[in-house]
Design a protein around this motif. Structure first.
Motif, PDB file in Angstrom:
ATOM      1  N   LEU A  41       1.753   0.175   7.750  1.00  0.00           N
ATOM      2  CA  LEU A  41       1.056   1.455   7.626  1.00  0.00           C
ATOM      3  C   LEU A  41      -0.188   1.467   8.510  1.00  0.00           C
ATOM      4  N   LEU A  42      -0.550   2.641   8.982  1.00  0.00           N
ATOM      5  CA  LEU A  42      -1.757   2.827   9.775  1.00  0.00           C
ATOM      6  C   LEU A  42      -2.925   3.086   8.828  1.00  0.00           C
ATOM      7  N   ARG A  43      -4.003   2.336   8.992  1.00  0.00           N
ATOM      8  CA  ARG A  43      -5.167   2.476   8.118  1.00  0.00           C
ATOM      9  C   ARG A  43      -6.213   3.356   8.787  1.00  0.00           C
ATOM     10  N   ARG A  63       0.857  -1.179   0.000  1.00  0.00           N
ATOM     11  CA  ARG A  63       0.000   0.000   0.000  1.00  0.00           C
ATOM     12  C   ARG A  63       0.894   1.231   0.000  1.00  0.00           C
ATOM     13  N   SER A  64       0.322   2.374  -0.406  1.00  0.00           N
ATOM     14  CA  SER A  64       1.071   3.632  -0.436  1.00  0.00           C
ATOM     15  C   SER A  64       0.591   4.549   0.672  1.00  0.00           C
ATOM     16  N   CYS A  65       1.533   5.229   1.306  1.00  0.00           N
ATOM     17  CA  CYS A  65       1.197   6.246   2.295  1.00  0.00           C
ATOM     18  C   CYS A  65       0.529   7.407   1.558  1.00  0.00           C
ATOM     19  N   THR A  66      -0.608   7.844   2.057  1.00  0.00           N
ATOM     20  CA  THR A  66      -1.348   8.943   1.437  1.00  0.00           C
ATOM     21  C   THR A  66      -0.554  10.245   1.490  1.00  0.00           C
ATOM     22  N   ILE A  67       0.358  10.358   2.439  1.00  0.00           N
ATOM     23  CA  ILE A  67       1.087  11.601   2.663  1.00  0.00           C
ATOM     24  C   ILE A  67       2.396  11.640   1.871  1.00  0.00           C
ATOM     25  N   CYS A  68       3.290  10.667   2.108  1.00  0.00           N
ATOM     26  CA  CYS A  68       4.619  10.714   1.470  1.00  0.00           C
ATOM     27  C   CYS A  68       4.713   9.842   0.222  1.00  0.00           C
ATOM     28  N   ARG A  69       3.662   9.059  -0.063  1.00  0.00           N
ATOM     29  CA  ARG A  69       3.581   8.188  -1.247  1.00  0.00           C
ATOM     30  C   ARG A  69       4.550   7.006  -1.211  1.00  0.00           C
ATOM     31  N   ALA A  70       5.176   6.747  -0.077  1.00  0.00           N
ATOM     32  CA  ALA A  70       6.089   5.604   0.033  1.00  0.00           C
ATOM     33  C   ALA A  70       5.293   4.307  -0.024  1.00  0.00           C
ATOM     34  N   GLN A  71       5.779   3.332  -0.778  1.00  0.00           N
ATOM     35  CA  GLN A  71       5.133   2.025  -0.842  1.00  0.00           C
ATOM     36  C   GLN A  71       5.730   1.141   0.235  1.00  0.00           C
ATOM     37  N   LYS A 108      -9.118  -4.370   9.488  1.00  0.00           N
ATOM     38  CA  LYS A 108     -10.239  -5.222   9.096  1.00  0.00           C
ATOM     39  C   LYS A 108     -11.568  -4.471   8.943  1.00  0.00           C
ATOM     40  N   GLU A 109     -11.607  -3.195   9.308  1.00  0.00           N
ATOM     41  CA  GLU A 109     -12.851  -2.420   9.213  1.00  0.00           C
ATOM     42  C   GLU A 109     -13.290  -2.306   7.754  1.00  0.00           C
ATOM     43  N   SER A 110     -14.604  -2.314   7.542  1.00  0.00           N
ATOM     44  CA  SER A 110     -15.089  -2.136   6.171  1.00  0.00           C
ATOM     45  C   SER A 110     -15.246  -0.651   5.881  1.00  0.00           C
ATOM     46  N   GLY A 111     -15.051  -0.292   4.639  1.00  0.00           N
ATOM     47  CA  GLY A 111     -15.175   1.096   4.223  1.00  0.00           C
ATOM     48  C   GLY A 111     -13.987   1.535   3.389  1.00  0.00           C
ATOM     49  N   ARG A 112     -13.972   2.800   3.043  1.00  0.00           N
ATOM     50  CA  ARG A 112     -12.918   3.404   2.234  1.00  0.00           C
ATOM     51  C   ARG A 112     -11.706   3.638   3.111  1.00  0.00           C
ATOM     52  N   GLY A 113     -10.571   3.100   2.740  1.00  0.00           N
ATOM     53  CA  GLY A 113      -9.372   3.211   3.558  1.00  0.00           C
ATOM     54  C   GLY A 113      -8.311   4.098   2.945  1.00  0.00           C
ATOM     55  N   ALA A 114      -7.540   4.703   3.821  1.00  0.00           N
ATOM     56  CA  ALA A 114      -6.345   5.447   3.430  1.00  0.00           C
ATOM     57  C   ALA A 114      -5.259   5.063   4.424  1.00  0.00           C
ATOM     58  N   TYR A 115      -4.017   5.126   3.990  1.00  0.00           N
ATOM     59  CA  TYR A 115      -2.916   4.671   4.823  1.00  0.00           C
ATOM     60  C   TYR A 115      -1.922   5.792   5.059  1.00  0.00           C
ATOM     61  N   ILE A 116      -1.343   5.810   6.279  1.00  0.00           N
ATOM     62  CA  ILE A 116      -0.230   6.715   6.553  1.00  0.00           C
ATOM     63  C   ILE A 116       0.864   5.931   7.273  1.00  0.00           C
ATOM     64  N   CYS A 132       4.834  12.061   8.953  1.00  0.00           N
ATOM     65  CA  CYS A 132       3.661  11.891   8.086  1.00  0.00           C
ATOM     66  C   CYS A 132       2.387  12.307   8.815  1.00  0.00           C
ATOM     67  N   TYR A 133       2.318  12.013  10.109  1.00  0.00           N
ATOM     68  CA  TYR A 133       1.148  12.431  10.890  1.00  0.00           C
ATOM     69  C   TYR A 133       1.005  13.950  10.884  1.00  0.00           C
ATOM     70  N   GLU A 134       2.114  14.650  11.156  1.00  0.00           N
ATOM     71  CA  GLU A 134       2.070  16.122  11.203  1.00  0.00           C
ATOM     72  C   GLU A 134       1.681  16.699   9.840  1.00  0.00           C
ATOM     73  N   LYS A 135       2.236  16.127   8.770  1.00  0.00           N
ATOM     74  CA  LYS A 135       1.887  16.593   7.428  1.00  0.00           C
ATOM     75  C   LYS A 135       0.415  16.331   7.119  1.00  0.00           C
ATOM     76  N   ALA A 136      -0.081  15.173   7.553  1.00  0.00           N
ATOM     77  CA  ALA A 136      -1.493  14.828   7.316  1.00  0.00           C
ATOM     78  C   ALA A 136      -2.408  15.819   8.016  1.00  0.00           C
ATOM     79  N   LYS A 137      -2.056  16.151   9.237  1.00  0.00           N
ATOM     80  CA  LYS A 137      -2.890  17.070  10.013  1.00  0.00           C
ATOM     81  C   LYS A 137      -2.826  18.486   9.446  1.00  0.00           C
TER      82      LYS A 137
END
Length: 93
Positions: A21-23, A7-15, A39-47, A53-58
């Protein structure tokens, strides 16, 4: 031998491996959840499990753009706690 999904990090794009990664999930009720187990259902994004990456996401509100909804401060605090726990756990274990 099972192949671990990438999966790719939504913030830094690292694979990275999915388990490195945190979903974050937006479910069908438009609730945002921090999905530790992945395991949660729904639309996911990873960091990445790092504070940069957390600080950039916020700051950039990129997750809010991805999910097209506002994310409460409480959810950002849950993300931060999950990242800190993972980082702390890796250092010890």
């Amino acid at each position: 031998m099972n192949k671990i999904p990438q999966r790719s990090c939504t913030i830094c794009r690292a694979q990275k491996n999915k388990n490195e990664l945190l979903r974050i999930v937006k479910n069908k009720d438009n609730e945002i959840k921090v999905d530790i187990k992945g395991k949660e259902s729904g639309r996911g994004a990873y960091i990445c499990y790092n504070m940069e990456c957390y600080e950039k996401a916020k700051k950039s509100k990129r997750l809010e753009k991805v999910f097209e909804t506002n994310i409460e401060e409480e959810k950002y605090n849950q993300m931060k706690e999950a990242i800190e726990n993972k980082i702390g756990g890796d250092v010890i274990g």
